[in-house]
Design a protein around this motif. Structure first.
Motif, PDB file in Angstrom:
ATOM      1  N   HIS A 125      -4.303 -42.981 -15.988  1.00 24.74           N
ATOM      2  CA  HIS A 125      -4.769 -43.096 -14.563  1.00 24.74           C
ATOM      3  C   HIS A 125      -6.276 -43.776 -14.844  1.00 24.74           C
ATOM      4  CE1 HIS A 125      -7.827 -40.028 -14.937  1.00 24.74           C
ATOM      5  NE2 HIS A 125      -6.783 -39.145 -15.400  1.00 24.74           N
ATOM      6  N   ALA A 160     -10.817 -46.207  -9.323  1.00 21.83           N
ATOM      7  CA  ALA A 160     -11.122 -47.426  -8.719  1.00 21.83           C
ATOM      8  C   ALA A 160     -12.082 -47.515  -7.775  1.00 21.83           C
ATOM      9  CB  ALA A 160      -9.830 -48.156  -7.875  1.00 21.83           C
ATOM     10  N   GLU A 203     -10.495 -43.756  -4.557  1.00 21.23           N
ATOM     11  CA  GLU A 203      -9.378 -44.304  -4.930  1.00 21.23           C
ATOM     12  C   GLU A 203      -9.193 -44.319  -6.441  1.00 21.23           C
ATOM     13  OE1 GLU A 203      -8.667 -47.857  -2.921  1.00 21.23           O
ATOM     14  OE2 GLU A 203      -8.135 -46.963  -0.962  1.00 21.23           O
ATOM     15  N   TRP A 204      -7.922 -44.423  -6.619  1.00 21.95           N
ATOM     16  CA  TRP A 204      -7.537 -44.574  -8.262  1.00 21.95           C
ATOM     17  C   TRP A 204      -6.123 -45.080  -8.299  1.00 21.95           C
ATOM     18  CZ3 TRP A 204      -3.407 -41.488 -10.426  1.00 21.95           C
ATOM     19  CH2 TRP A 204      -2.690 -40.286  -9.499  1.00 21.95           C
ATOM     20  N   SER A 205      -5.950 -45.565  -9.513  1.00 20.52           N
ATOM     21  CA  SER A 205      -4.532 -46.138  -9.846  1.00 20.52           C
ATOM     22  C   SER A 205      -4.020 -45.530 -11.060  1.00 20.52           C
ATOM     23  CB  SER A 205      -4.943 -47.661 -10.403  1.00 20.52           C
ATOM     24  OG  SER A 205      -5.646 -47.374 -11.571  1.00 20.52           O
ATOM     25  N   TRP A 206      -2.599 -45.657 -11.216  1.00 20.17           N
ATOM     26  CA  TRP A 206      -1.713 -44.939 -12.246  1.00 20.17           C
ATOM     27  C   TRP A 206      -0.973 -46.086 -12.628  1.00 20.17           C
ATOM     28  CZ3 TRP A 206       3.695 -44.593 -11.927  1.00 20.17           C
ATOM     29  CH2 TRP A 206       4.228 -43.603 -12.933  1.00 20.17           C
ATOM     30  N   GLN A 207      -0.555 -45.882 -14.088  1.00 16.65           N
ATOM     31  CA  GLN A 207       0.498 -46.556 -14.690  1.00 16.65           C
ATOM     32  C   GLN A 207       1.173 -45.831 -15.531  1.00 16.65           C
ATOM     33  OE1 GLN A 207      -1.177 -49.893 -17.034  1.00 16.65           O
ATOM     34  NE2 GLN A 207      -2.265 -48.539 -18.214  1.00 16.65           N
ATOM     35  N   ARG A 222       3.267 -49.292 -11.873  1.00 21.97           N
ATOM     36  CA  ARG A 222       2.131 -49.312 -11.597  1.00 21.97           C
ATOM     37  C   ARG A 222       1.848 -48.767 -10.039  1.00 21.97           C
ATOM     38  NH1 ARG A 222      -3.276 -50.951 -13.723  1.00 21.97           N
ATOM     39  NH2 ARG A 222      -4.840 -51.536 -12.040  1.00 21.97           N
ATOM     40  N   ASP A 244      -1.536 -48.626  -7.284  1.00 19.02           N
ATOM     41  CA  ASP A 244      -2.884 -48.814  -6.944  1.00 19.02           C
ATOM     42  C   ASP A 244      -3.404 -48.169  -5.552  1.00 19.02           C
ATOM     43  OD1 ASP A 244      -3.646 -50.460  -9.272  1.00 19.02           O
ATOM     44  OD2 ASP A 244      -2.179 -51.933  -8.250  1.00 19.02           O
ATOM     45  N   SER A 245      -4.712 -48.124  -5.452  1.00 19.23           N
ATOM     46  CA  SER A 245      -5.278 -47.669  -4.154  1.00 19.23           C
ATOM     47  C   SER A 245      -4.627 -46.254  -3.794  1.00 19.23           C
ATOM     48  CB  SER A 245      -4.876 -48.503  -3.136  1.00 19.23           C
ATOM     49  OG  SER A 245      -5.465 -49.811  -3.549  1.00 19.23           O
ATOM     50  N   GLU A 255       4.833 -46.883  -3.763  1.00 21.89           N
ATOM     51  CA  GLU A 255       3.357 -46.879  -3.688  1.00 21.89           C
ATOM     52  C   GLU A 255       2.870 -45.963  -2.355  1.00 21.89           C
ATOM     53  OE1 GLU A 255       0.555 -50.444  -3.575  1.00 21.89           O
ATOM     54  OE2 GLU A 255       0.583 -49.643  -5.642  1.00 21.89           O
TER      55      GLU A 255
END
Length: 427
Positions: free
Chosen positions: A226, A229, A233-237, A247, A249-250, A277
């Motif tokens: 993770h 952002a 907020e954060w992102s994950w892959q 992936r 986002d947001s 998402e």
């Protein structure tokens, strides 16, 4: 007159000579009599072990699964205010009747043939598993109570295993050697079935066990991760079992550790549910876990009871504007490292209100106060119990002050119940 849930819980507390009696031999016999080992209790089973982060991982995985359209059951321990919290179906705590039915069936099974003695936790676990098997949800999430290898939950084979973190805790039962603790946690792994490792560093004993069993291991920081952002907020892959990457986002901040949020998303994908998402955003914005950075006005409640968990709480509070004064309402059991816990929270706590906890593992507020002062902390007073501390503190609080309640499930439960009762009386 039929027995109530309280009757059953009181009975279970008395029926075994010790409260914790690790080992699967007795549990396995009763599980076999109940038919729990003859077929899957759910379409997919995820078992969660670890020192910290189990509860938040279960909560986020359960909420994610429901947001993606799956039916769920979860089993966790201990509870905060009501025993029913331990067993949930589709996010709702089980009704008394479901739990009582489970206890009755476990009691019948344990007496069918040579009687088998079960601890409170073992009987409760088997009763929950029976109830889950009756429903057979698409996803069952089981939280290990203590260790892993010899825990009653481990009588069920999981489809996906999760190990969150490994640190020193419950030394009387697991020891203090991290390699040994890792070996116990890795006991939930199953041959050929995937595992999600939610720490960037785990003891080598975990890796060795995974390799021995041919487990496909998904590591935080290597296979999934993770990144923050900004703007909350954060992102994950992550990656599925087959080739490719996911992936998202947001994602909104769930108010729970992002390491565990990333674990939950990776585990969801290994359960055959590709994370979407929009559904993941919904889950992260609505997940809630009582007693984990739970705010009630200017009171914050967290069950952190070891240094690792306390450091996380401290890091979250450090991001907030500093209040005029933050009071630490602290109650810590005798077998916990109070010194290290106080040290971890000292940067965000201005003054302490130590409280006593009951039982053979409890310690008095006065005793804890001496620990606070030995660590260089200041105390306002000492209270006999969390509820007494709330009664003492409420009329003395002034605008701009905050209270952090932590140190034990018992501390949080007692203080939360007392504060809610006061608020209801004044409503």
């Amino acid at each position: 007159m039929s027995a109530t849930l309280d009757d059953w819980l009181a009975r279970l507390e008395r029926q075994h000579p010790v409260s914790i009696d690790m080992g699967l031999e007795r549990v396995a016999v009763v599980a076999e009599r109940l038919g729990l080992t003859q077929g899957p209790i759910a379409h997919r089973v995820v078992t969660v072990a670890g020192t910290n982060g189990k509860g938040s991982t279960v909560a986020m995985l359960e909420r994610l699964a429901r947001a993606h359209g799956s039916t769920t059951a979860s089993y966790t321990s201990p509870h905060l205010l009501r025993y029913n919290e331990r067993l949930c179906f589709d996010g709702a705590a089980a009704e008394d009747e479901i739990l009582i039915d489970g206890f009755e069936r476990v009691e019948t099974a344990r007496l069918a043939g040579d009687p088998v003695s079960l601890t409170y936790f073992e009987a409760g676990t088997l009763a929950a598993l029976v109830a889950i098997a009756d429903v057979r949800p698409q996803l069952a999430i089981l939280e290990v109570g203590l260790g892993g290898r010899l825990d009653a939950v481990n009588v069920i084979d999981c489809d996906v295993a999760i190990i969150t973190t490994i640190a020193r805790d419950h030394a009387d039962f697991l020891g203090t050697d991290l390699e040994g603790i890792g070996f116990e946690k890795a006991g939930i792994l199953r041959e050929g079935r995937p595992a999600v490792f939610g720490s960037r560093q785990l003891p080598a004993s975990v890796s060795r066990r995974a390799e021995l069993l041919g487990v496909a291991a998904y590591w935080l920081g290597r296979d999934f991760d993770h990144a923050e952002a900004g703007d909350g907020e954060w992102s994950w892959q992550g990656r599925p079992e087959a080739d490719g990457r996911y992936r998202l986002d947001s994602l909104p901040d769930p108010g729970l550790p992002l390491d565990n949020a990333a674990v939950a998303l990776q585990a969801l994908s290994l359960c055959g549910v590709p994370p979407r998402e929009a559904d993941s955003r919904l889950a992260m914005s609505t997940v809630a876990l009582a007693g984990r950075l739970q705010w009630l006005g200017n009171w914050c409640f967290d069950v952190a009871h070891n240094p690792h968990a306390a450091r996380y709480v401290g890091s979250r509070l450090a991001r907030r504007p500093r209040p005029a004064r933050r009071i630490g309402l602290l109650g810590v059991l005798r077998d916990k490292d109070a010194e290290a816990l106080i040290e971890a929270l000292a940067p965000v706590v201005d003054v302490w209100l130590p409280v006593g906890l009951p039982g053979p593992r409890g310690r008095s507020g006065e005793e804890l106060a001496t620990v606070v002062t030995s660590q260089g902390g200041k105390t306002l007073s000492a209270a006999s119990s969390p509820s007494a501390a709330v009664d003492w503190l409420v009329p003395r609080l002034v605008p701009g002050e905050e209270v952090l309640v932590c140190g034990s499930f018992l501390t949080v439960a007692g203080a939360l119940e007392a504060l809610q009762a006061r608020m209801n009386d004044n409503a």
